[in-house]
Design a protein around this motif. Structure first.
Motif, short mmCIF file in Angstrom:
data_model
loop_
_atom_site.label_atom_id
_atom_site.label_comp_id
_atom_site.label_asym_id
_atom_site.label_seq_id
_atom_site.Cartn_x
_atom_site.Cartn_y
_atom_site.Cartn_z
N ASP A 82 18.15 -5.88 -14.15
CA ASP A 82 18.29 -4.54 -14.90
C ASP A 82 17.00 -3.91 -14.92
N TRP A 83 16.70 -3.23 -13.81
CA TRP A 83 15.29 -2.44 -13.53
C TRP A 83 15.52 -0.95 -13.74
N LEU A 84 14.61 -0.29 -14.35
CA LEU A 84 14.57 1.29 -14.42
C LEU A 84 13.90 1.87 -13.24
N ASP A 85 14.57 2.79 -12.81
CA ASP A 85 14.23 3.42 -11.64
C ASP A 85 12.88 4.34 -11.57
N TYR A 86 11.94 4.20 -10.84
CA TYR A 86 10.60 4.94 -11.02
C TYR A 86 10.79 6.40 -10.78
N ASN A 133 0.91 -1.18 0.01
CA ASN A 133 -0.07 0.20 -0.13
C ASN A 133 0.94 1.17 -0.06
N THR A 134 0.96 1.68 -1.33
CA THR A 134 2.09 2.94 -1.47
C THR A 134 1.15 3.91 -2.13
N HIS A 135 1.82 5.09 -2.21
CA HIS A 135 1.38 6.23 -3.03
C HIS A 135 1.76 5.92 -4.35
N TYR A 136 2.77 5.07 -4.57
CA TYR A 136 3.36 4.77 -6.08
C TYR A 136 2.15 3.93 -6.67
N ILE A 144 5.50 -2.73 -12.96
CA ILE A 144 6.20 -1.95 -12.22
C ILE A 144 6.15 -2.47 -10.77
N ALA A 145 7.20 -2.72 -9.93
CA ALA A 145 7.25 -3.64 -8.87
C ALA A 145 7.99 -2.71 -7.88
N ASP A 146 7.62 -3.05 -6.50
CA ASP A 146 8.29 -2.53 -5.33
C ASP A 146 9.70 -3.37 -4.99
N TYR A 147 10.61 -2.69 -4.58
CA TYR A 147 11.90 -3.02 -4.24
C TYR A 147 11.80 -4.13 -3.40
N GLU A 148 10.93 -4.42 -2.60
CA GLU A 148 10.76 -5.55 -1.78
C GLU A 148 10.16 -6.86 -2.38
N LEU A 149 9.74 -6.66 -3.40
CA LEU A 149 8.90 -7.71 -4.30
C LEU A 149 9.32 -8.18 -5.46
N ALA A 150 10.15 -7.26 -6.26
CA ALA A 150 10.66 -7.35 -7.51
C ALA A 150 11.44 -8.56 -7.66
N GLU A 151 12.10 -9.15 -6.93
CA GLU A 151 12.93 -10.21 -7.02
C GLU A 151 12.12 -11.43 -7.46
N ARG A 152 10.87 -11.53 -6.91
CA ARG A 152 9.80 -12.65 -7.32
C ARG A 152 9.58 -12.52 -9.03
N VAL A 153 9.50 -11.27 -9.38
CA VAL A 153 9.43 -11.24 -11.04
C VAL A 153 10.64 -11.41 -11.48
N GLU A 154 11.82 -10.96 -11.01
CA GLU A 154 13.18 -11.10 -11.64
C GLU A 154 13.25 -12.94 -11.86
N GLU A 155 12.82 -13.50 -11.06
CA GLU A 155 13.35 -15.14 -11.30
C GLU A 155 12.58 -15.50 -12.31
N VAL A 156 11.42 -14.98 -12.76
CA VAL A 156 10.89 -15.46 -14.11
C VAL A 156 10.87 -14.69 -15.10
N GLU A 196 12.57 2.43 -6.00
CA GLU A 196 13.83 2.21 -5.61
C GLU A 196 14.55 1.07 -6.19
N ALA A 197 14.88 1.34 -7.54
CA ALA A 197 15.48 0.06 -8.36
C ALA A 197 16.83 -0.15 -7.92
N ASP A 198 17.71 0.85 -7.32
CA ASP A 198 19.10 0.45 -6.80
C ASP A 198 19.15 -0.73 -5.75
N GLY A 199 17.92 -1.07 -5.19
CA GLY A 199 17.70 -2.35 -4.06
C GLY A 199 17.28 -3.48 -5.00
N ILE A 200 17.27 -3.54 -6.24
CA ILE A 200 16.75 -4.70 -6.80
C ILE A 200 17.73 -5.29 -7.84
N GLU A 201 17.88 -6.81 -7.34
CA GLU A 201 18.84 -7.60 -8.38
C GLU A 201 18.33 -7.45 -9.77
#
Length: 533
Positions: free
Chosen positions: A140-144, A65-68, A108-120, A133-138
């Protein structure tokens, strides 16, 4: 005069009338006026256009639940792009299924959740991956925020969006198997928010606290309703009872929603801590949905917390409000607690029926059980890529009505009371047993925190009720204790014949127990998941 009804009506009204008022408070306390919020929406729309996202494309969204989240819903819709909010409790395999089923152009994914998408990532058709906060994602993700900074703040040229155009695809929570993509148009979302605004009494001075997952039916319509009325969104990334109560006092929250799980956690925290005030200066009302809370829960919320509880009922397919218990004239006719254990009467411009196997209305006697069927402007358009299932859903018993799969009774006042899912009715020795009835009784035990009742195979009865119980801290119940309590407080044939104590129950993000998962363990050696009593 005919005017297309779109979700953008709600954004445009907020930007025009409330541009200088605080509309959104982020999880970290950052405040945005509706003018600032709209500017961020426009920047995101322009950024998506620069990436090559086009009208008719689908953009998946994975966020707490974010403003994003709020920004992304409106930014996609004003481009004629369909958003696909995804449940943040799913597995990478689930996201692979959804992204392929929806044919999503971007995520478009949150930094805490994006790794689950990255896996597939290599298994899906998605071309663009954007992260908060793409810097916290393993990977190649564009920063929001970088995309927003580099984009124009001017409102983009909008395509001609018709009310019948797809606006969003919300995937079912999966309580009965694989999720289905529920396609909702601009018209269904527009009507959804209108009906919600009326029955939940939403006003421009409301401060709404987000504890309900935004992804679920677009937050039960509050993404649109709160914005269009000029209320203030208070974001809470993840629910925790202490944080919720703190925000209620800090921001003088007047309205919130809470699944039954949220109510239980708030009560547990309240009973275990010196909480202090449970409201700010204003009265607070809270909406809950799904299975009606036990009477004991309702009493605690209303008497101890001092909140007004409103029960609603609906599904992802009906987005979700189709009935509500918020009927003061009916409440005056009986015990308020009893009536609030019912799902209520039909919402405005909504037709609700309870029908038998032949599609005939059951008697309004509050006893005869049938399936709830509904039609109204807020009901979904179709299931994505599933024409046969869509046809069945609208034509099984009563042609032209959406079939909910929920079994209920209807009383003389037209108020429905859900008895069970069709697949959750337990038929033991020829007797129908509502698992909800059994669960409601078990919830009255002072040492039981949660309970789910399912059918398990029985050589004698075909199937018989089994209770899976989560004990409260420091409790030391035995199976005999639970069975004896049930037999003392309900018809003995309904009481569980066995009990298993568990640490937790599998739940969706909206607090529904995934009973099909529980049943599978006990029926895996059977030819059918139903007893032959």
């Amino acid at each position: 005069m005919y005017v297309d009804q779109t979700t953008l009506d709600y954004l445009d009204r907020a930007e025009t009338l409330y541009d200088d008022l605080v509309g959104v408070i982020a999880d970290d306390g950052t405040e945005y006026t509706y003018g600032e919020f709209a500017e961020r929406v426009h920047r995101l729309s322009n950024a998506l256009t620069e990436l090559g996202v086009e009208e008719g494309d689908r953009v998946a969204l994975l966020s707490p639940n974010t403003h994003y989240f709020l920004e992304t819903i409106y930014a996609t819709n004003q481009l004629g792009v369909v958003n696909v909010p995804m449940n943040y409790r799913l597995t990478p395999e689930d996201y692979e299924y959804i992204l392929n089923d929806a044919d999503a152009t971007a995520v478009i994914a949150d930094y805490e959740l994006a790794e689950r998408v990255e896996e597939v990532r290599d298994e899906v058709p998605t071309e663009h991956f954007v992260g908060y906060e793409a810097d916290g994602i393993e990977g190649d993700w564009l920063d929001y925020e970088t995309l927003l900074d580099d984009a124009s703040a001017e409102r983009p040229d909008r395509p001609d969006i018709a009310e019948g155009d797809d606006a969003t695809v919300n995937y079912t929570s999966g309580t009965t198997g694989d999720p289905k993509g529920v396609v909702r148009t601009h018209r269904t979302e527009h009507w959804h928010a209108l009906v919600l605004s009326h029955h939940m009494e939403i006003q421009e001075d409301d401060t709404y606290l987000w504890t309900l997952p935004m992804f679920h039916c677009n937050g039960w319509g509050h993404v649109y309703a709160i914005t269009g009325t000029g209320g203030t969104h208070v974001c809470q990334r993840e629910f925790d009872a202490a944080g919720t109560l703190e925000r209620i006092r800090t921001y003088d929250v007047s309205y919130m929603c809470g699944a039954p799980t949220v109510l239980n956690r708030l009560i547990d925290y309240y009973e275990s801590n010196d909480v202090g005030a449970t409201t700010g200066d204003r009265d607070l009302r809270i909406t809950t949905a799904g299975s009606a809370p036990p009477r004991a829960t309702i009493r605690t919320i209303e008497d101890a917390f001092g909140w007004r509880l409103i029960q609603i009922y609906g599904l992802t397919e009906t987005a979700p409000i189709i009935t509500t218990s918020n009927s003061p004239r009916r409440l005056a006719d009986g015990d308020p607690t009893t009536i609030k254990t019912k799902q209520g009467h039909a919402a405005l411009n909504t037709e609700i029926r309870v029908v038998d196997e032949d599609g005939r209305d059951v008697p309004r006697d509050d006893e005869t059980v049938g399936e709830i069927v509904v039609r109204g402007n807020q009901v979904m358009d179709r299931y994505l890529n599933k024409p046969d299932i869509t046809h069945e859903a609208f034509n099984d018993r009563a042609s032209g009505f959406f079939h909910t799969g929920d079994l209920a009774t209807m009383d003389e006042n037209g108020m429905i009371a859900i008895q069970d899912r069709k697949k959750d009715i337990i038929i033991s020795g020829g007797e129908n047993i509502s698992s909800i009835d059994v669960e409601d009784t078990l919830f009255d035990h002072p040492d039981i925190a949660k309970a789910a009742v399912i059918p398990v195979p029985s050589d004698e009865w075909g199937e018989t009720p089994k209770a899976l119980v989560v004990q409260k801290d420091d409790a030391a119940l035995t199976e005999d204790d639970v069975v004896a309590f049930a037999r003392e407080n309900m018809a003995t044939y309904k009481a569980p014949t066995s009990v298993e104590f568990v640490e937790s129950l599998p739940e969706t993000a909206t607090g529904k127990v995934q009973k099909y998962q529980l049943r599978q363990e006990y029926w895996e050696d059977e030819e059918r998941m139903v007893g032959q009593g």
